[in-house]
Enzyme design. Sequence first.
Site, PDB file in Angstrom:
ATOM      1  N   ASP A  68      23.447 -58.154  -3.118  1.00  0.00           N
ATOM      2  CA  ASP A  68      23.543 -57.215  -3.899  1.00  0.00           C
ATOM      3  C   ASP A  68      23.817 -55.605  -4.172  1.00  0.00           C
TER       4      ASP A  68
ATOM      5  N   CYS B 254      -1.238 -34.151   9.168  1.00  0.00           N
ATOM      6  CA  CYS B 254      -0.401 -33.749   9.629  1.00  0.00           C
ATOM      7  C   CYS B 254       0.934 -33.931   9.465  1.00  0.00           C
TER       8      CYS B 254
ATOM      9  N   CYS C 153       6.908 -34.795  11.372  1.00  0.00           N
ATOM     10  CA  CYS C 153       7.340 -35.300  10.366  1.00  0.00           C
ATOM     11  C   CYS C 153       8.714 -33.506  10.095  1.00  0.00           C
TER      12      CYS C 153
ATOM     13  N   CYS D 271      12.146 -32.699  11.076  1.00  0.00           N
ATOM     14  CA  CYS D 271      13.689 -32.702  10.400  1.00  0.00           C
ATOM     15  C   CYS D 271      14.506 -31.522  10.253  1.00  0.00           C
TER      16      CYS D 271
ATOM     17  N   CYS E  65      19.246 -36.351   3.413  1.00  0.00           N
ATOM     18  CA  CYS E  65      19.166 -37.001   4.365  1.00  0.00           C
ATOM     19  C   CYS E  65      20.364 -37.724   5.708  1.00  0.00           C
TER      20      CYS E  65
ATOM     21  N   CYS F 119      19.881 -42.073  11.664  1.00  0.00           N
ATOM     22  CA  CYS F 119      19.148 -40.267  12.127  1.00  0.00           C
ATOM     23  C   CYS F 119      17.415 -41.562  12.768  1.00  0.00           C
TER      24      CYS F 119
ATOM     25  N   CYS G  19      12.693 -38.323  12.495  1.00  0.00           N
ATOM     26  CA  CYS G  19      10.925 -38.320  12.076  1.00  0.00           C
ATOM     27  C   CYS G  19      10.675 -39.574  11.909  1.00  0.00           C
TER      28      CYS G  19
ATOM     29  N   CYS H  51       7.154 -38.961  14.847  1.00  0.00           N
ATOM     30  CA  CYS H  51       5.446 -39.762  14.183  1.00  0.00           C
ATOM     31  C   CYS H  51       4.477 -40.019  15.175  1.00  0.00           C
TER      32      CYS H  51
HETATM   33  C1  B12 Z   1      17.430 -46.958  -0.047  1.00  0.00           C
HETATM   34  C2  B12 Z   1      17.482 -47.011   1.200  1.00  0.00           C
HETATM   35  C3  B12 Z   1      17.610 -46.061   2.278  1.00  0.00           C
HETATM   36  C4  B12 Z   1      17.925 -44.913   1.510  1.00  0.00           C
HETATM   37  C5  B12 Z   1      17.277 -43.954   0.847  1.00  0.00           C
HETATM   38  C6  B12 Z   1      15.524 -44.063   1.650  1.00  0.00           C
HETATM   39  C7  B12 Z   1      14.630 -43.653   0.477  1.00  0.00           C
HETATM   40  N1  B12 Z   1      13.027 -43.337   1.212  1.00  0.00           N
HETATM   41  O1  B12 Z   1      14.847 -43.848  -0.309  1.00  0.00           O
HETATM   42  C8  B12 Z   1      18.787 -43.959   3.211  1.00  0.00           C
HETATM   43  C9  B12 Z   1      20.266 -44.642   3.672  1.00  0.00           C
HETATM   44  C10 B12 Z   1      18.555 -42.565   3.677  1.00  0.00           C
HETATM   45  C11 B12 Z   1      17.468 -44.676   4.584  1.00  0.00           C
HETATM   46  C12 B12 Z   1      16.613 -44.386   5.379  1.00  0.00           C
HETATM   47  C13 B12 Z   1      16.756 -44.882   6.361  1.00  0.00           C
HETATM   48  N2  B12 Z   1      16.096 -46.047   6.071  1.00  0.00           N
HETATM   49 CO1  B12 Z   1      16.302 -47.551   5.025  1.00  0.00          CO
HETATM   50  N3  B12 Z   1      16.355 -48.164   3.059  1.00  0.00           N
HETATM   51  C14 B12 Z   1      16.589 -48.764   1.603  1.00  0.00           C
HETATM   52  C15 B12 Z   1      16.257 -49.015   1.152  1.00  0.00           C
HETATM   53  C16 B12 Z   1      17.275 -50.239   0.874  1.00  0.00           C
HETATM   54  C17 B12 Z   1      15.693 -48.783  -0.417  1.00  0.00           C
HETATM   55  C18 B12 Z   1      14.203 -47.942  -0.365  1.00  0.00           C
HETATM   56  C19 B12 Z   1      13.976 -47.623  -1.801  1.00  0.00           C
HETATM   57  O2  B12 Z   1      13.851 -47.468  -2.225  1.00  0.00           O
HETATM   58  N4  B12 Z   1      13.892 -45.435  -1.731  1.00  0.00           N
HETATM   59  C20 B12 Z   1      13.389 -45.521  -2.866  1.00  0.00           C
HETATM   60  C21 B12 Z   1      12.621 -45.020  -3.016  1.00  0.00           C
HETATM   61  C22 B12 Z   1      12.038 -43.787  -4.057  1.00  0.00           C
HETATM   62  O3  B12 Z   1      11.414 -44.878  -3.233  1.00  0.00           O
HETATM   63  P1  B12 Z   1      10.772 -44.739  -1.449  1.00  0.00           P
HETATM   64  O4  B12 Z   1      10.771 -44.183  -0.189  1.00  0.00           O
HETATM   65  O5  B12 Z   1      10.237 -46.163  -1.799  1.00  0.00           O
HETATM   66  O6  B12 Z   1       9.861 -43.169  -2.345  1.00  0.00           O
HETATM   67  C23 B12 Z   1       8.402 -43.497  -2.536  1.00  0.00           C
HETATM   68  C24 B12 Z   1       7.555 -42.721  -2.067  1.00  0.00           C
HETATM   69  O7  B12 Z   1       8.379 -41.707  -1.808  1.00  0.00           O
HETATM   70  C25 B12 Z   1       6.760 -42.514  -3.120  1.00  0.00           C
HETATM   71  N5  B12 Z   1       5.837 -41.787  -3.167  1.00  0.00           N
HETATM   72  C26 B12 Z   1       6.198 -40.200  -4.525  1.00  0.00           C
HETATM   73  N6  B12 Z   1       4.821 -38.948  -3.290  1.00  0.00           N
HETATM   74  C27 B12 Z   1       4.381 -39.933  -3.234  1.00  0.00           C
HETATM   75  C28 B12 Z   1       2.894 -39.640  -3.141  1.00  0.00           C
HETATM   76  C29 B12 Z   1       1.883 -40.838  -1.501  1.00  0.00           C
HETATM   77  C30 B12 Z   1       1.112 -39.808  -1.516  1.00  0.00           C
HETATM   78  C31 B12 Z   1       2.615 -41.512  -1.554  1.00  0.00           C
HETATM   79  C32 B12 Z   1       1.994 -42.314  -0.714  1.00  0.00           C
HETATM   80  C33 B12 Z   1       3.605 -42.341  -1.724  1.00  0.00           C
HETATM   81  C34 B12 Z   1       4.484 -41.525  -2.740  1.00  0.00           C
HETATM   82  O8  B12 Z   1       6.906 -42.548  -4.140  1.00  0.00           O
HETATM   83  C35 B12 Z   1       8.674 -43.034  -4.405  1.00  0.00           C
HETATM   84  C36 B12 Z   1       8.699 -44.436  -4.760  1.00  0.00           C
HETATM   85  O9  B12 Z   1       7.906 -44.646  -5.809  1.00  0.00           O
HETATM   86  C37 B12 Z   1      15.457 -49.963   2.049  1.00  0.00           C
HETATM   87  C38 B12 Z   1      14.772 -51.546   1.499  1.00  0.00           C
HETATM   88  C39 B12 Z   1      14.236 -52.273   0.025  1.00  0.00           C
HETATM   89  N7  B12 Z   1      14.384 -52.882  -0.654  1.00  0.00           N
HETATM   90  O10 B12 Z   1      13.361 -51.712   0.121  1.00  0.00           O
HETATM   91  C40 B12 Z   1      15.560 -49.566   2.990  1.00  0.00           C
HETATM   92  C41 B12 Z   1      14.233 -49.399   3.994  1.00  0.00           C
HETATM   93  C42 B12 Z   1      13.143 -48.447   3.307  1.00  0.00           C
HETATM   94  N8  B12 Z   1      14.492 -48.302   4.993  1.00  0.00           N
HETATM   95  C43 B12 Z   1      14.419 -48.185   6.374  1.00  0.00           C
HETATM   96  C44 B12 Z   1      14.426 -47.514   7.140  1.00  0.00           C
HETATM   97  C45 B12 Z   1      13.762 -48.464   8.708  1.00  0.00           C
HETATM   98  C46 B12 Z   1      15.572 -46.872   7.375  1.00  0.00           C
HETATM   99  C47 B12 Z   1      15.944 -45.575   8.286  1.00  0.00           C
HETATM  100  C48 B12 Z   1      14.528 -45.420   8.977  1.00  0.00           C
HETATM  101  C49 B12 Z   1      16.827 -46.177   9.148  1.00  0.00           C
HETATM  102  C50 B12 Z   1      16.982 -44.919  10.138  1.00  0.00           C
HETATM  103  N9  B12 Z   1      17.718 -43.844  11.012  1.00  0.00           N
HETATM  104  O11 B12 Z   1      16.305 -45.743  11.033  1.00  0.00           O
HETATM  105  C51 B12 Z   1      15.783 -44.133   8.136  1.00  0.00           C
HETATM  106  C52 B12 Z   1      14.453 -43.067   7.407  1.00  0.00           C
HETATM  107  C53 B12 Z   1      14.863 -42.405   6.256  1.00  0.00           C
HETATM  108  C54 B12 Z   1      13.874 -41.817   5.935  1.00  0.00           C
HETATM  109  N10 B12 Z   1      12.742 -41.162   6.299  1.00  0.00           N
HETATM  110  O12 B12 Z   1      12.878 -42.624   4.803  1.00  0.00           O
HETATM  111  C55 B12 Z   1      13.167 -50.019   5.962  1.00  0.00           C
HETATM  112  C56 B12 Z   1      12.028 -48.952   6.590  1.00  0.00           C
HETATM  113  C57 B12 Z   1      11.087 -49.819   7.349  1.00  0.00           C
HETATM  114  C58 B12 Z   1       9.815 -49.159   7.536  1.00  0.00           C
HETATM  115  N11 B12 Z   1       8.655 -49.490   8.638  1.00  0.00           N
HETATM  116  O13 B12 Z   1       9.132 -48.484   6.360  1.00  0.00           O
HETATM  117  C59 B12 Z   1      13.867 -50.497   4.881  1.00  0.00           C
HETATM  118  C60 B12 Z   1      12.664 -51.234   4.332  1.00  0.00           C
HETATM  119  C61 B12 Z   1      14.423 -51.509   5.492  1.00  0.00           C
HETATM  120  C62 B12 Z   1      14.719 -52.756   5.702  1.00  0.00           C
HETATM  121  N12 B12 Z   1      14.653 -53.766   5.799  1.00  0.00           N
HETATM  122  O14 B12 Z   1      13.597 -53.146   7.476  1.00  0.00           O
HETATM  123  N13 B12 Z   1      16.917 -45.879   3.291  1.00  0.00           N
END
Ligand code: B12
Length: 302
Positions: free
Chosen positions: A114, A173, A176, A180, A196, A221, A224, A228
């Site tokens: 999807d 800490c 990260c 960046c 990013c 990349c 970060c 960590c």
């Molecule tokens: C879209 C996506 C990306 C996008 C956008 C990332 C993002 N953070 O949105 C891009 C292409 C940039 C990306 C990059 C990477 N990704 Co990516 N990505 C995804 C995907 C498909 C969806 C993530 C998502 O929902 N994003 C939307 C945002 C809004 O949600 P969020 O990141 O969870 O953000 C939350 C926090 O910010 C939180 N928040 C806000 N304020 C606060 C305050 C506190 C105290 C806390 C706790 C939280 C919090 O609220 C947000 C949620 O509402 C997932 C797969 C999945 N189905 O989940 C993989 C996934 C998250 N990615 C993954 C990985 C490994 C990466 C990379 C490390 C790849 C690499 N380069 O090596 C990079 C890392 C960048 C980073 N530091 O996040 C893994 C993470 C595994 C893990 N151990 O966490 C996943 C799960 C893929 C997988 N199948 O393993 N990714």
Amino acid sequence: MNRKTLSEKIRKTADLSKIDIVGFAKASEFVDYSLNKHQRRDPRLTMPNAKSIIVAGIYIGGVVIPEWKDPWYGRTSRLYLSGFFLDIVKPLEPIADLLTDSGYQAEICNGSIDGVSIISLKLAAVRAGLGWQGKHSLLISKKYGTFLALGGILTNADLEHSVQEEPNRCHKCTECQEACPVKALEKPYVLDVKKCMSNLLANGDLSQEVIDSMENRIQDCEICQETCPWNKKHLKNPLTTKMTKHFQKKINDWQDKFFLKDLNRLSQHQYKILFDKFNIDIPFNIFQRNVKIAIKHAEKGD
Ligand code: B12
């Protein structure tokens, strides 16, 4: 089959599938999910009678090509090389089969189908007790650091949901955020996706700042993650897990395939055949652009 027995059967099946860690979370809304119009906000938007999210993690700490240290080799990431770039899918199929054979619905989160990925895997993993969300927005596990590729299944089966979330251990800490090079983590826990490099190297225009920061990175990349503190021990001595042999074969197969001059000579057809194996969806022209910039860096020796 009662909740306890079914949960136990799923854990055993996960173990046979070489999954390192599995947890169960209640399939309710993620009220904090900032993309509030997104399907990922509430699993029941995908499966109205969903009761549980099964979250699986596979350790990818050791999935690196040694040559990535050489500027003349294109660098990607552990997630990229692991083949789980668009979520863990195949290892979850035996669990989905177990659920459907037991009369339940089961939908695997599959980014390659999807392009969306129906479960917020990080937030579900936190709810399933697998770890906490770090300031780089990634899931951190005490045992595996951030080096867990994640996958998930939505189901209407009622399972033994985790009752305890891990406490946040980032405390003061800011490694990260400081590391960046393109300031994509200025606000803790919130990744500025537009900045990013993992995003821009896949589908964006590259500013001079990104070009100056990317070195031999042609996809993804990991800066970060490499700064960590919860990953330090994994950078030195990656854990040996059930998938280590499988990943070592991938590393051996790809060891000399990232030589930039060879990558630069690939035709679109050859690129598709070679890199489709990674189940990624990055256009050929973007790949070529990144390779050419990386070659310039290597020629300049920076
Ligand atoms: C879209 C996506 C990306 C996008 C956008 C990332 C993002 N953070 O949105 C891009 C292409 C940039 C990306 C990059 C990477 N990704 Co990516 N990505 C995804 C995907 C498909 C969806 C993530 C998502 O929902 N994003 C939307 C945002 C809004 O949600 P969020 O990141 O969870 O953000 C939350 C926090 O910010 C939180 N928040 C806000 N304020 C606060 C305050 C506190 C105290 C806390 C706790 C939280 C919090 O609220 C947000 C949620 O509402 C997932 C797969 C999945 N189905 O989940 C993989 C996934 C998250 N990615 C993954 C990985 C490994 C990466 C990379 C490390 C790849 C690499 N380069 O090596 C990079 C890392 C960048 C980073 N530091 O996040 C893994 C993470 C595994 C893990 N151990 O966490 C996943 C799960 C893929 C997988 N199948 O393993 N990714």
